[in-house]
Design a protein around this motif. Structure first.
Motif, mmCIF file in Angstrom:
data_model
loop_
_atom_site.group_PDB
_atom_site.id
_atom_site.type_symbol
_atom_site.label_atom_id
_atom_site.label_comp_id
_atom_site.label_asym_id
_atom_site.label_seq_id
_atom_site.Cartn_x
_atom_site.Cartn_y
_atom_site.Cartn_z
ATOM 1 N N ASP A 97 1.039 -0.975 0.072
ATOM 2 C CA ASP A 97 -0.073 -0.028 -0.144
ATOM 3 C C ASP A 97 1.295 1.665 -0.240
ATOM 4 N N LEU A 98 0.394 2.452 -0.824
ATOM 5 C CA LEU A 98 0.408 3.787 -0.634
ATOM 6 C C LEU A 98 0.989 4.395 1.181
ATOM 7 N N TRP A 99 1.407 4.823 1.948
ATOM 8 C CA TRP A 99 1.099 5.725 2.544
ATOM 9 C C TRP A 99 2.075 7.372 2.627
ATOM 10 N N THR A 100 1.208 7.928 3.487
ATOM 11 C CA THR A 100 2.264 9.137 3.068
ATOM 12 C C THR A 100 2.653 9.865 4.725
ATOM 13 N N THR A 101 2.880 10.857 5.034
ATOM 14 C CA THR A 101 3.486 11.742 6.336
ATOM 15 C C THR A 101 4.361 12.826 5.892
ATOM 16 N N PRO A 102 4.126 13.742 7.489
ATOM 17 C CA PRO A 102 4.370 14.897 6.291
ATOM 18 C C PRO A 102 5.883 14.894 6.715
ATOM 19 N N ALA A 103 6.800 15.646 5.685
ATOM 20 C CA ALA A 103 7.971 15.136 6.050
ATOM 21 C C ALA A 103 9.067 16.507 6.563
ATOM 22 N N ASP A 104 8.134 16.865 8.022
ATOM 23 C CA ASP A 104 8.755 18.170 9.150
ATOM 24 C C ASP A 104 9.121 17.049 10.227
ATOM 25 N N GLY A 105 8.483 15.741 10.664
ATOM 26 C CA GLY A 105 8.157 15.413 11.597
ATOM 27 C C GLY A 105 6.677 15.519 12.237
ATOM 28 N N SER A 106 6.189 16.479 11.382
ATOM 29 C CA SER A 106 4.672 16.531 12.670
ATOM 30 C C SER A 106 3.968 15.670 11.753
ATOM 31 N N GLY A 107 2.888 15.705 12.807
ATOM 32 C CA GLY A 107 1.496 14.970 12.078
ATOM 33 C C GLY A 107 1.533 13.617 12.444
ATOM 34 N N SER A 108 1.109 12.455 11.934
ATOM 35 C CA SER A 108 1.308 10.577 12.032
ATOM 36 C C SER A 108 0.929 10.292 10.244
ATOM 37 N N PRO A 109 1.145 9.343 10.089
ATOM 38 C CA PRO A 109 1.204 8.421 8.711
ATOM 39 C C PRO A 109 -0.158 8.610 8.219
ATOM 40 N N ARG A 110 -0.870 8.023 7.798
ATOM 41 C CA ARG A 110 -1.918 8.148 6.836
ATOM 42 C C ARG A 110 -1.851 7.568 5.606
#
Length: 348
Positions: free
Chosen positions: A322-335
């Motif tokens: 599956d393809l996942w995404t996450t912010p590049a600056d270390g914030s947020g959470s993967p989805r």
């Protein structure tokens, strides 16, 4: 008036006729059901088993709007084909191209497709350069199992890496081969290990060098991984001068941000299991400062920048990946971005 009587043995004949009629009726119903199912299959052109909906259609590497193109892993007749969805609706029905790839990338209307060629005794592999309509422009034999592929922003250069021996970066018993081709002239540099290497400011030579994971800045400059002596390094490469210069240690499978200021990469994390050693990081090329992303799972992929602030990468899933995404600056959470997909490219 006396009615005529049926001849002796008439009852068995009647029963046989009744049985024959029943068989014909059942056969007609069965045939109709099969034809109906086939008709529905043809109209939908999908045989998914609980996976994303897929239709056959036309796929362009120069779409009218922004599209996400990837290798579709959904079960059915279009598994492993390049497929596309609108970038702003990644979970929508995907359009499959009919072109199968193990690894893929594209930019500016040029695509690179690493394919398996199935033989009677063993599989071989090849690199195919595609035009915007996914027609083959040129092919090259690949020396091993395909693992990484990239196209420069202009579409003029394409690079690919294969495993010549071994099948995993996690161990040390493997060898890679990385090549770059100019799609304007078809001039091929078939082994980047012949480049002159500068390591820690000094000329360097070693018999155990491996290079993989090219990511292009332009049609001269690129970044890649150099491995030697049990260590990995981020290197800056020059296609014209045929040089590699080390910049930073413990970097694998780099991916340059669209603005050219940062590199996303997988890094061997201290204390991680030997068979799952990598975590996703971002390196600022101006300050050489590392930032750990919120993704804490093992990443065995070359991440892609969806834009200057968002990373996309593959993780194992129910259909393979599956393809996942996450912010590049270390914030947020993967989805999760797209199920049953790998080897993405953003176009348009």
């Amino acid at each position: 008036m006396t009615l005529p009587q049926p001849p002796a043995g008439g009852a068995p004949i009647a029963r046989l006729l009744t049985l024959l009629i029943a068989v014909l009726l059942l056969g007609g119903i069965g045939t109709g059901a099969v034809l109906y199912a086939a008709d529905r299959s043809g109209k939908r052109d999908e045989e998914q088993q609980g996976g994303p909906a897929v239709r056959a259609g036309s796929v362009s590497l120069q779409p009218a709007g922004q599209q996400l193109v990837f290798r579709s892993m959904a079960w059915g007749p279009h598994r492993d084909e390049l497929a596309t969805v609108p970038a702003d609706h990644p979970d929508g029905e995907r359009t499959a191209s009919g072109v199968k790839c193990l690894r893929f990338h594209a930019a500016a209307g040029t695509g690179i497709c690493l394919q398996a060629v199935h033989g009677a005794l063993e599989d071989t592999y090849r690199t195919v350069i595609l035009d915007a309509k996914l027609h083959e422009l040129h092919t090259f034999p690949a020396a091993g199992i395909p693992t990484r592929a990239r196209v420069s922003p202009s579409g003029y250069l394409a690079a690919w890496t294969v495993f010549v021996s071994g099948d995993s970066y996690a161990g040390t018993d493997f060898s890679t081969r990385t090549a770059i081709v100019d799609t304007r002239t078809w001039a091929l540099q078939d082994n980047l290990e012949t480049y002159a290497i500068t390591k820690d400011g000094h000329p360097f030579q070693s018999h155990d060098t491996n290079i993989w994971g090219v990511t292009f800045a332009d049609d001269t400059r690129f970044y890649a991984t150099l491995a030697t002596g049990g260590h990995t390094y981020l290197v800056q490469g020059d296609v014209t001068a045929r040089t590699l210069t080390t910049l930073h240690q413990n970097v694998e499978c780099p991916s340059l941000s669209p603005d050219g200021t940062r590199v996303a990469y997988k890094k061997r994390a201290p204390g991680a299991p030997a068979d799952a050693p990598w975590r996703l990081y971002v390196l600022d090329l101006r300050t050489m400062t590392e930032t750990a992303t919120a993704e804490q799972r093992n990443i065995d992929d070359q991440a892609l920048w969806a834009d200057d602030s968002t990373l996309v990468y593959a993780l194992p899933g129910d259909f393979g990946a599956d393809l996942w995404t996450t912010p590049a600056d270390g914030s947020g959470s993967p989805r999760r971005l797209v199920s049953a997909a790998v080897a993405p490219a953003y176009l348009g």
